[in-house]
Design an enzyme around this catalytic site. Structure first.
Site, PDB file in Angstrom:
ATOM      1  N   GLU A  45     -10.448  16.074  48.535  1.00 15.31           N
ATOM      2  CA  GLU A  45     -11.027  14.875  49.155  1.00 15.31           C
ATOM      3  C   GLU A  45     -10.128  14.318  50.254  1.00 15.31           C
ATOM      4  O   GLU A  45     -10.598  13.854  51.286  1.00 15.31           O
ATOM      5  CB  GLU A  45     -11.216  13.800  48.076  1.00 15.31           C
ATOM      6  CG  GLU A  45     -11.724  12.470  48.616  1.00 15.31           C
ATOM      7  CD  GLU A  45     -11.954  11.447  47.510  1.00 15.31           C
ATOM      8  OE1 GLU A  45     -11.329  11.579  46.437  1.00 15.31           O
ATOM      9  OE2 GLU A  45     -12.757  10.516  47.718  1.00 15.31           O
ATOM     10  N   GLU A  71     -18.110   9.289  39.204  1.00 15.79           N
ATOM     11  CA  GLU A  71     -18.849   9.109  40.447  1.00 15.79           C
ATOM     12  C   GLU A  71     -19.922  10.188  40.501  1.00 15.79           C
ATOM     13  O   GLU A  71     -21.037   9.948  40.094  1.00 15.79           O
ATOM     14  CB  GLU A  71     -17.895   9.173  41.640  1.00 15.79           C
ATOM     15  CG  GLU A  71     -18.374   8.328  42.791  1.00 15.79           C
ATOM     16  CD  GLU A  71     -17.261   7.920  43.748  1.00 15.79           C
ATOM     17  OE1 GLU A  71     -17.598   7.606  44.878  1.00 15.79           O
ATOM     18  OE2 GLU A  71     -16.079   7.898  43.369  1.00 15.79           O
TER      19      GLU A  71
HETATM   20  C1  BGC Z   1     -16.867   9.132  47.702  1.00 15.65           C
HETATM   21  C2  BGC Z   1     -17.107   9.733  49.043  1.00 15.65           C
HETATM   22  C3  BGC Z   1     -17.944   8.845  49.850  1.00 15.65           C
HETATM   23  C4  BGC Z   1     -17.203   7.568  49.987  1.00 15.65           C
HETATM   24  C5  BGC Z   1     -17.829   6.568  50.872  1.00 15.65           C
HETATM   25  C6  BGC Z   1     -16.187   7.831  47.877  1.00 15.65           C
HETATM   26  O1  BGC Z   1     -15.878   7.194  46.718  1.00 15.65           O
HETATM   27  O2  BGC Z   1     -16.188   9.977  46.860  1.00 15.65           O
HETATM   28  O3  BGC Z   1     -17.004  11.016  49.223  1.00 15.65           O
HETATM   29  O4  BGC Z   1     -18.483   9.346  50.993  1.00 15.65           O
HETATM   30  O5  BGC Z   1     -16.838   6.990  48.776  1.00 15.65           O
HETATM   31  O6  BGC Z   1     -16.901   6.046  51.574  1.00 15.65           O
END
Ligand code: BGC
Length: 784
Positions: A647, A363
């Site tokens: 996270e 990502e």
């Molecule tokens: C990311 C986030 C992001 C989100 C959106 C994720 O996969 O890691 O931090 O804001 O998707 O919902």
């Protein structure tokens, strides 16, 4: 120059590297090696020999690339910037760098060699289902000019030659393979790419730099004879090692952020990011290696040696676009101090060219919501002005014609819409970065230009918001990519399954942001003297506010979802009607007591929760929440040994098991946004709205006795601010130092009494007591 001065000089240079005022116009052409092996594969170089007749005046290299480059003059690396030319919406602009290369040159023959890697330009990006390679183009290339006193000495053209590098595989997610047996031979010509030199702009921020290396804290062997290293810190960067051994032996390095239950080396959360290094020895003496075109998010490394070889040295090298720390906070509660440190590490690791969600999995994208919630904290902990401004330029480029702001920027899905379904743009909370990030930059650095630059995009965003549901109340559809879809309060915890806790609905969250962005843009229009826009937005904000109250408040003053996020926003942004204020406060209080004092907020609710509680003077609840060690809570992760921000609140379960490795990161700064509250509310120093950039410093400390003693510092544009408080038998001593050319405004707090200033009794007027630059000692007592 002593070492402090040297550090300052670097800082200034970083700052000056930033605004797009002086452009260099390249004469060179964008050249691509004909031996190029395409994305992910063996990397190439381009090279040219040239003769220098004198070195009487300084010689400058201007350079950029499609992909990533590293430049060498006479085999010595040029500069210490990493991952150049950086990451932008490459179809909008591409950074170039400028280096004084005089000291690398000699009279007579010289060689310049430019290594090329895929980087973000054409390397793979995005997770498996949406993976894209060659996003911005199929061809890598280099462009360079060498000048001496305005004379062009050399430029890239079709007389350069090319060849293959020992780097046999490379990519941002991929890691890197290097076969040191491969000699760099000139084997191919170059071709000139059709490229518009006008895309090139001076690098808007300082380069990505290596930070001081970290050494293993522990080392052990697993049952497969692999050696594991714990560097004690989760961060982004790479391993540098030295090795001795036979030609053809190899070293494989895998990376992981965490050890699962039973010390299991667990990097399942990288998903499809390979994130490993394989180095094959050439066998001549001691060899040293660190990758050139990749980085990893990790704390642990697992080393497998195949063949006859021995590591003689290993270190972890963190990297960042914001290498210098500009703020610190310490208090009597060690776990909070660690939380702040974890936030600093998460910012460093995710401020690599673009503010990313995470530095490890497939990502590593510039998610706009994450950056938005973190922007204020980012400006407290590092000089983030130009870094965030650069990001906003990408956000503006990615804005859709209908005004929607992308989910992340630079946006691969705008360039390659076929990789996803729907349009990945338009979520509230995420798109509001276009109003809220410029606002923070303005408050911290008094930068009005950013407001001017972003205002048109803000207005388009506001129209988009209004148009989602044709009115003030936004009703988002549930599917990603659908028009007006909202992430709501992403990852808001619901508690256990038997008794889920209330969470905000997407429509309520979206409408709150609709209000906030309209209100902020109205203030921005006022600052910029755009009276007509200001008036229109003032009216629009009132309509949204009234509609919000009508839609979400019951006659008894309860907000629809009765959750912590809704309450915190409503109070902080004055969305609670006066007649309901008293009852509403009780409901808010109960929403926290009912969860036994654990957090009930996700990405958007978290930064506002404690500021709302302290605004309402519910200090007891704020204290319990920040000190709570159960999940969900900030200190739970600290207790679990986190060295960066997670996270998810529950990223590691109480029994040590890893929660949901298919979407979990141990280095996501969003929840670290609580640091803004530590600086502004607890240490009590904040930028003022009327004299931003800390020209005037608002002073209003909240004394939470459990945090005693508290101290904080911050390097603002005028110099260093320090604040310290300590409580003794109900008496608070607050010491403050305010930098030259600024003033402080000490605000009264009805919870405190008997103020003195430098030994003199004072009464604080409602609009505050003015403190000139310099040192101050203020004392007061907490009300009994
Ligand atoms: C990311 C986030 C992001 C989100 C959106 C994720 O996969 O890691 O931090 O804001 O998707 O919902």
């Amino acid at each position: 120059m002593n070492s402090n001065e040297a550090e300052m000089a670097i800082d200034n240079r970083n700052n000056q590297a930033s605004d797009l005022n002086v452009y260099y116009h390249f004469l060179g052409e964008m050249i691509s090696p004909l031996c190029d092996q395409n994305a992910g594969n063996q990397a190439s170089f381009v090279r040219k020999k040239f003769i220098l007749s004198d070195m009487a005046s300084p010689i400058t290299l201007y350079i950029s690339a499609l992909g990533l480059y590293r430049a060498f003059i006479n085999n010595k690396q040029v500069g210490d910037d990493l991952l150049t030319p950086g990451w932008t919406c490459y179809d909008d602009r591409i950074a170039y760098q400028q280096y004084d290369i005089t000291s690398l040159l000699q009279v007579g023959e010289n060689t310049i060699e430019i290594w090329l890697g895929d980087g973000w330009y054409r390397g793979r990006l995005m997770w498996e289902e949406s993976a894209v390679t060659n996003c911005w183009g199929n061809d890598i290339g280099a462009i360079a000019d060498i000048t001496q006193s305005d004379f062009l000495l050399l430029k890239t053209d079709d007389t350069w030659v090319a060849g293959l590098l020992p780097i046999t595989a490379q990519g941002i997610y991929l890691g890197e393979d290097f076969d040191a047996r491969i000699k760099k031979t000139e084997s191919a010509d170059v071709r000139i790419l059709d490229f518009n030199n006008k895309l090139l702009v001076p690098h808007e921020i300082g380069g990505v730099k290596e930070l001081s290396p970290l050494y293993p804290q522990q080392k052990w062997r697993d049952k497969n004879c692999r050696t594991l290293y714990d560097f004690g810190q989760n961060t982004a960067g790479y391993i540098r090692f030295r090795v001795k051994g036979k030609s053809g032996a190899n070293i494989r390095i895998e990376h992981a952020e965490v050890l699962g239950k039973n010390q299991y080396f667990d990097n399942r959360n990288y998903r499809s990011a390979r994130a490993e290094i394989i180095y094959t020895l050439n066998g001549c003496g001691e060899e040293e290696y660190a990758p050139s075109f990749t980085f990893m998010g990790f704390r642990y490394a697992r080393v497998t040696i195949t063949g006859e070889a021995e590591l003689t040295h290993i270190e972890m090298v963190p990297i960042s676009s914001v290498p210098d720390v500009k703020g610190g906070f310490q208090c009597g509660e060690e776990a909070i101090n660690r939380l702040v440190l974890n936030t600093i590490w998460s910012q460093r690791s995710n401020f690599i060219e673009v503010p990313t969600d995470c530095p490890q999995r497939d990502e590593r994208l510039g998610w706009t919501g994450d950056a938005q919630v973190f922007a204020n904290t980012a400006c407290w902990l590092a000089d983030s002005q130009y870094f965030l401004k650069k990001f906003l330029r990408d956000v503006i480029k990615d804005q859709r014609d209908n005004g929607a702001i992308s989910y992340f920027s630079p946006d691969t899905t705008r360039v390659r819409p076929e990789i996803v379904s729907g349009d990945w743009a338009g979520s509230t909370g995420w798109g509001d970065c276009i109003t809220l990030i410029p606002w923070q930059i303005y408050l911290h650095y008094a930068d009005e230009e950013v407001l001017v630059e972003c205002l048109p995009a803000m207005l388009k965003w506001l129209d988009y918001l209004w148009n989602i549901s044709n009115g003030p109340i936004i009703k988002p559809p549930p599917e990603w990519g659908a028009h007006g879809f909202s992430f709501g309060d992403w990852l808001q915890p619901i508690g256990d399954n038997r008794k889920p806790r209330p969470t905000i609905a997407d429509d309520c969250a979206a409408t709150i942001y609709h209000y906030i962005s309209t209100d902020i843009t109205q203030k921005i229009a006022q600052i910029l003297g755009k009276t007509e826009i200001e008036q229109q937005l003032y009216e629009r904000a009132n309509i949204i506010r009234d509609a919000f109250i009508n839609e979400y408040f019951s006659p008894s003053g309860r907000i629809a979802h009765n959750d912590q996020t809704s309450w915190a926003f409503a109070f902080l942004y004055n969305l609670v009607p006066a007649e309901h204020y008293k009852n509403a406060k009780e409901y808010f209080r109960k929403s926290i007591i009912d969860t036994n004092g654990v957090i009930g907020t996700g990405f958007i609710g978290t930064p506002v929760l404690l500021p709302a509680l302290t605004k309402l003077k519910m200090y007891d609840l704020a204290e319990n929440l920040i000190l709570n060690r159960d999940v969900p809570g900030w200190l739970y992760q600290v207790e679990q040994g986190a060295t960066s921000i997670w996270e998810r609140w529950d990223a590691i379960e109480p029994d040590g098991e890893i929660y949901s490795p298919d979407m979990n990161s141990y280095n996501h700064y969003a929840y670290g946004a609580v640091c803004e509250w530590l600086f502004e509310s607890i240490a009590g120093i904040a930028p003022s709205k009327t004299q931003p950039g800390f020209k005037e410093i608002m002073i209003d400390p909240i004394i939470l006795p459990a945090l005693n003693p508290v101290s904080a510092w911050h390097d603002c544009p005028y110099g260093q601010i320090t604040a310290h408080w300590q409580i003794n038998n109900n008496k608070v001593t607050y010491s403050l130092e305010i930098p030259p050319n600024t003033t402080g405004r000490l605000m009264p707090n009805t919870q405190y009494n008997n103020y003195t200033h430098n030994g003199e009794k004072i009464l604080i007027p409602t609009d505050g007591h003015i403190l000139p630059a310099g040192k101050h000692i203020i004392t007061f007592y907490l009300n009994e």
